[in-house]
Write a protein that holds these residues in place. Structure first.
Motif, PDB file in Angstrom:
ATOM      1  N   ASP A  24      -5.660  27.652   9.080  1.00  0.00           N
ATOM      2  CA  ASP A  24      -4.380  28.132   9.592  1.00  0.00           C
ATOM      3  C   ASP A  24      -3.324  27.975   8.501  1.00  0.00           C
ATOM      4  N   PRO A  25      -2.645  29.069   8.113  1.00  0.00           N
ATOM      5  CA  PRO A  25      -1.661  28.977   7.021  1.00  0.00           C
ATOM      6  C   PRO A  25      -0.446  28.120   7.381  1.00  0.00           C
ATOM      7  N   ASP A  26      -0.231  27.843   8.673  1.00  0.00           N
ATOM      8  CA  ASP A  26       0.915  27.027   9.072  1.00  0.00           C
ATOM      9  C   ASP A  26       0.650  25.531   8.959  1.00  0.00           C
ATOM     10  N   ILE A  27      -0.610  25.156   8.694  1.00  0.00           N
ATOM     11  CA  ILE A  27      -0.956  23.739   8.595  1.00  0.00           C
ATOM     12  C   ILE A  27      -1.311  23.421   7.146  1.00  0.00           C
ATOM     13  N   ARG A  28      -0.581  22.475   6.564  1.00  0.00           N
ATOM     14  CA  ARG A  28      -0.870  22.054   5.196  1.00  0.00           C
ATOM     15  C   ARG A  28      -1.652  20.751   5.240  1.00  0.00           C
ATOM     16  N   VAL A  29      -2.773  20.722   4.564  1.00  0.00           N
ATOM     17  CA  VAL A  29      -3.615  19.531   4.527  1.00  0.00           C
ATOM     18  C   VAL A  29      -3.421  18.841   3.189  1.00  0.00           C
ATOM     19  N   ASN A  30      -2.905  17.627   3.234  1.00  0.00           N
ATOM     20  CA  ASN A  30      -2.698  16.856   2.009  1.00  0.00           C
ATOM     21  C   ASN A  30      -3.990  16.157   1.611  1.00  0.00           C
ATOM     22  N   PRO A  31      -4.201  15.960   0.321  1.00  0.00           N
ATOM     23  CA  PRO A  31      -5.402  15.226  -0.111  1.00  0.00           C
ATOM     24  C   PRO A  31      -5.299  13.767   0.284  1.00  0.00           C
ATOM     25  N   SER A  32      -6.457  13.149   0.495  1.00  0.00           N
ATOM     26  CA  SER A  32      -6.486  11.726   0.825  1.00  0.00           C
ATOM     27  C   SER A  32      -6.129  10.908  -0.412  1.00  0.00           C
ATOM     28  N   ASP A  33      -5.392   9.842  -0.192  1.00  0.00           N
ATOM     29  CA  ASP A  33      -5.051   8.926  -1.278  1.00  0.00           C
ATOM     30  C   ASP A  33      -5.451   7.531  -0.834  1.00  0.00           C
ATOM     31  N   MET A  34      -6.641   7.101  -1.204  1.00  0.00           N
ATOM     32  CA  MET A  34      -7.149   5.808  -0.753  1.00  0.00           C
ATOM     33  C   MET A  34      -6.433   4.637  -1.429  1.00  0.00           C
ATOM     34  N   GLY A  35      -6.052   4.806  -2.710  1.00  0.00           N
ATOM     35  CA  GLY A  35      -5.306   3.765  -3.398  1.00  0.00           C
ATOM     36  C   GLY A  35      -6.112   2.489  -3.593  1.00  0.00           C
ATOM     37  N   ARG A  36      -5.512   1.551  -4.284  1.00  0.00           N
ATOM     38  CA  ARG A  36      -6.132   0.246  -4.500  1.00  0.00           C
ATOM     39  C   ARG A  36      -5.458  -0.761  -3.584  1.00  0.00           C
ATOM     40  N   ILE A  37      -6.245  -1.401  -2.748  1.00  0.00           N
ATOM     41  CA  ILE A  37      -5.673  -2.281  -1.744  1.00  0.00           C
ATOM     42  C   ILE A  37      -4.982  -3.494  -2.364  1.00  0.00           C
ATOM     43  N   ASP A  38      -5.457  -3.918  -3.550  1.00  0.00           N
ATOM     44  CA  ASP A  38      -4.839  -5.083  -4.176  1.00  0.00           C
ATOM     45  C   ASP A  38      -3.568  -4.722  -4.953  1.00  0.00           C
ATOM     46  N   GLU A  39      -3.159  -3.438  -4.898  1.00  0.00           N
ATOM     47  CA  GLU A  39      -1.906  -3.023  -5.528  1.00  0.00           C
ATOM     48  C   GLU A  39      -0.880  -2.582  -4.495  1.00  0.00           C
ATOM     49  N   LYS A  40      -1.096  -2.963  -3.251  1.00  0.00           N
ATOM     50  CA  LYS A  40      -0.184  -2.573  -2.179  1.00  0.00           C
ATOM     51  C   LYS A  40       1.210  -3.163  -2.417  1.00  0.00           C
ATOM     52  N   PRO A  41       2.272  -2.345  -2.374  1.00  0.00           N
ATOM     53  CA  PRO A  41       3.626  -2.884  -2.546  1.00  0.00           C
ATOM     54  C   PRO A  41       4.041  -3.726  -1.341  1.00  0.00           C
ATOM     55  N   VAL A  42       4.774  -4.777  -1.602  1.00  0.00           N
ATOM     56  CA  VAL A  42       5.288  -5.648  -0.547  1.00  0.00           C
ATOM     57  C   VAL A  42       6.755  -5.313  -0.328  1.00  0.00           C
ATOM     58  N   PRO A  43       7.139  -4.951   0.888  1.00  0.00           N
ATOM     59  CA  PRO A  43       8.525  -4.523   1.114  1.00  0.00           C
ATOM     60  C   PRO A  43       9.521  -5.662   0.973  1.00  0.00           C
ATOM     61  N   ALA A  44      10.698  -5.311   0.454  1.00  0.00           N
ATOM     62  CA  ALA A  44      11.838  -6.232   0.430  1.00  0.00           C
ATOM     63  C   ALA A  44      12.879  -5.630   1.363  1.00  0.00           C
TER      64      ALA A  44
END
Length: 349
Positions: A1-21
């Motif tokens: 469906d052209p109205d739905i945009r599918v973004n690629p998955s971004d698994m990331g590195r779990i040990d680089e997760k930012p900690v919010p301030a």
């Protein structure tokens, strides 16, 4: 469906997760922090769940990193936490609990947890493990039960647990909190109706109710079946008895889902289970919810709600009623009072 945009998955590195301030934003924040103890689910095989598509393989975060983040939040005035993983298995949960105790932290947290296989035979060990978790701050548990029929749970939902496992895991928690003389609320989640073989919806409803009455949770959550992309239900709908129209995904993304709306007002949509459309499905869901309510078990309160209730000493039934009234009336004075008391407790801890 052209109205739905599918973004690629971004698994990331779990040990680089930012900690919010949170800094200056705490004024309008509930002082509860969702903490990533892991991503995904260590079981990751349920036919209705999209965790494996969203997160890929289960990845556990180092215990020291989890507790370091807790310390960072405590320094900001937040000492109530909600674990984010789809399941926090006992070895990981116990390691975090020991680290919390070793650092002398005073905090509270909730977590998702799978029923333990052969829990009846392991009851004494489980009680001791859950006592440690409660001493370290565990105050609420969310557990997926889905349905009370073992064959359906294991052949169609691929849960790999039995009603007996669910009941005895709950009993282990209940015995642990009784020994520790500390509240730890238990929420059991169900899906109804679900794909099944050779059993009627009436029979499914009754078996689920029977297990809930035996398990005695502090709340039972009741949800209709949702067919989400990335699940086996979505990939093989015919096998499970679902009918999905060509515009199903687009409709799913814009469907107005209001839990307590009378079923006759729900749009039919391009979705059916065993030939029955959305109004019939949701009417059946409501039958189970009503039966649970009538049995005296609060419904649709999750672990995050229990963190609130424990901080404020609110009655579960009153909390549900007044919160819903706030939403329907667009008058949030009650909710603001509840969150103010929650924040005071978090700061006090």
């Amino acid at each position: 469906d052209p109205d739905i945009r599918v973004n690629p998955s971004d698994m990331g590195r779990i040990d680089e997760k930012p900690v919010p301030a949170y800094a200056d934003t705490l004024k309008d924040k509930a002082r509860v922090h969702t903490i990533v103890d892991a991503v995904g689910c260590d079981y990751n095989r349920c036919s209705f769940c999209a965790h494996k598509t969203i997160y890929g393989n289960y990845r556990r975060r180092p215990v020291s990193a989890v507790v370091d983040e807790m310390c960072t939040m405590i320094a900001q005035g937040i000492a109530i936490f909600r674990f984010a993983a789809g399941d926090t298995p006992l070895p990981h949960a116990l390691a975090i609990a020991r680290e919390i105790e070793a650092r002398g932290l005073i905090l509270e947290f909730s977590m998702f947890h799978r029923a333990v296989r052969n829990a009846r035979q392991r009851i004494d060990r489980l009680v001791e493990d859950y006592r440690l978790l409660i001493r370290s701050g565990l105050r609420a548990v969310f557990m997926g039960m889905e349905t009370g029929d073992d064959r359906t749970n294991n052949e169609m939902l691929l849960k790999n647990v039995t009603a007996d496992d669910i009941v005895w895991t709950m009993r282990a928690f209940q015995r642990a909190r009784e020994i520790e003389k500390q509240r730890c609320d238990l929420a059991l989640a169900t899906i109804h109706p679900v794909p099944a073989r050779d059993i009627t919806w009436d029979e499914l409803r009754q078996r689920t109710l029977d297990v809930l009455l035996e398990a005695k949770p502090d709340s039972a959550l009741v949800a209709p079946p949702g067919v989400f992309p990335g699940t086996d239900w979505y990939e093989r709908p015919d096998f499970y008895g679902f009918s999905l129209g060509p515009d199903y995904v687009k409709q799913l993304m814009s469907y107005e889902y209001v839990l307590y709306k009378p079923t006759e007002f729900w749009p039919s949509g391009s979705f059916a289970l065993n030939g029955r459309g959305i109004p019939e499905i949701f009417a059946e869901t409501s039958k189970l919810r009503t039966a649970i309510d009538e049995a005296g078990i609060p419904t649709d309160l999750g672990d995050e709600d229990f963190l609130l209730l424990q901080a404020t000493d609110e009655d579960p039934h009153a909390f549900k009623r007044e919160s819903l009234a706030d939403i329907l009336s667009c008058d949030d004075r009650y909710s603001r009072q509840v969150y103010s008391r929650l924040n005071a407790k978090s700061e006090r801890l």
